[in-house]
Design an enzyme around this catalytic site. Structure first.
Site, PDB file in Angstrom:
ATOM      1  N   ASP A  84       0.823  -1.208   0.000  1.00  0.00           N
ATOM      2  CA  ASP A  84       0.000   0.000   0.000  1.00  0.00           C
ATOM      3  C   ASP A  84       0.858   1.258   0.000  1.00  0.00           C
ATOM      4  O   ASP A  84       2.081   1.200   0.141  1.00  0.00           O
ATOM      5  CB  ASP A  84      -0.907   0.018   1.237  1.00  0.00           C
ATOM      6  CG  ASP A  84      -1.962  -1.069   1.213  1.00  0.00           C
ATOM      7  OD1 ASP A  84      -2.352  -1.479   0.105  1.00  0.00           O
ATOM      8  OD2 ASP A  84      -2.389  -1.511   2.298  1.00  0.00           O
TER       9      ASP A  84
ATOM     10  N   TYR B  32       7.054 -10.173   6.676  1.00  0.00           N
ATOM     11  CA  TYR B  32       6.915  -8.727   6.853  1.00  0.00           C
ATOM     12  C   TYR B  32       7.501  -8.329   8.200  1.00  0.00           C
ATOM     13  O   TYR B  32       7.449  -9.095   9.164  1.00  0.00           O
ATOM     14  CB  TYR B  32       5.442  -8.312   6.841  1.00  0.00           C
ATOM     15  CG  TYR B  32       4.785  -8.295   5.489  1.00  0.00           C
ATOM     16  CD1 TYR B  32       4.749  -7.135   4.725  1.00  0.00           C
ATOM     17  CD2 TYR B  32       4.176  -9.439   4.981  1.00  0.00           C
ATOM     18  CE1 TYR B  32       4.122  -7.113   3.488  1.00  0.00           C
ATOM     19  CE2 TYR B  32       3.546  -9.431   3.745  1.00  0.00           C
ATOM     20  CZ  TYR B  32       3.522  -8.262   3.004  1.00  0.00           C
ATOM     21  OH  TYR B  32       2.905  -8.248   1.779  1.00  0.00           O
TER      22      TYR B  32
END
Length: 249
Positions: A53, A111
């Site tokens: 994003d 992540y």
């Protein structure tokens, strides 16, 4: 056509995300523009393994693209790296089979999410760590984060209205460490896939637990009830990094 797989990193601050946007800067479009220049103006399409994003960074994003000719991998890497914008780095390029697809080939992702709990905050890290200057009980968060490991339906941790029907995912590692200064926290999540905003929602929930505004057992309740309203707020994107993508042999 010859298919190439590339590993790239980028500073997400000035991007609206990885995926091509109609009126905003994206990583995909910048790399496509560079490849098109290298291909004498003929359009090259880039595919990404993950769609980060706006404001989210990557240390090990994977892409693939096709060229109408074969080129030495290091020369191609050097050309793509040096002619891409400075906030994109091309780490490696390799030749792959024509049927390889970076998104659909079986893989796992890791992540990291970095939180700056300094008071005052470090201004040099404002785009690269999410500031949380409130008291945190690290031990509570370390107990809670382990509840996220395993195979679960993560409906309660995804953004409301997401179109993905199957929300069952497997997290193989969920951990939290504190750096030697005590100022920076690093949350690490590895798994076979993550839902839209799942990691940011998990971190927001863990921070609320660490701040003693939620019980540790809230994780169990969210997983059981599959209710987004039971979870914490969505953490800001600037602390999130796509660290690594690993493909099965």
């Amino acid at each position: 056509m010859t298919r190439y797989k590339a590993t790239i990193s980028y500073d997400g601050y000035a991007f609206a995300g990885f995926q091509r946007q109609s009126h905003a800067r994206s990583v995909q479009e910048e790399i496509e523009k560079t490849l098109t220049r290298l291909n004498k103006g003929q359009t090259i399409t880039v595919h990404g393994a993950g769609r980060t994003d706006s404001g989210v960074h990557a240390l090990g994003q994977v892409i693939h693209f096709d060229l109408p000719y074969q080129m030495d991998e290091e020369k191609l890497r050097f050309a793509l790296d040096t002619q891409s914008p400075e906030d994109i780095d091309v780490i490696s390029i390799e030749l792959v089979a024509d049927d390889f697809h970076c998104r659909y080939a079986k893989h796992s992702k890791t992540y990291e999410f970095i939180v700056d709990r300094g008071r005052p905050k470090n201004p040099m890290r404002r785009h690269y760590a999410t500031h949380f200057p409130y008291p945190l009980d690290v031990e509570r968060m370390q107990i809670a984060i382990k509840k996220l490991e395993g195979t679960h339906d993560f409906t309660g941790f995804t953004a409301s209205g997401t179109s993905v029907e199957d929300k069952v995912r497997t997290i193989t590692e969920a951990s939290l460490i504190v750096d030697e200064t005590g100022q920076f926290l690093t949350f690490t999540f590895s798994g076979n896939g993550f839902l839209y905003k799942q990691i940011r929602n998990m971190v927001g929930t863990l921070l609320k637990i660490g701040n003693n505004r939620m019980p540790v057992e809230q994780i169990d309740l969210i997983l059981e009830k599959k209710d987004r309203q039971l979870a914490g707020p969505t953490a800001a994107p600037n602390g999130l990094y796509l660290k690594e993508i690993r493909y099965e042999e």
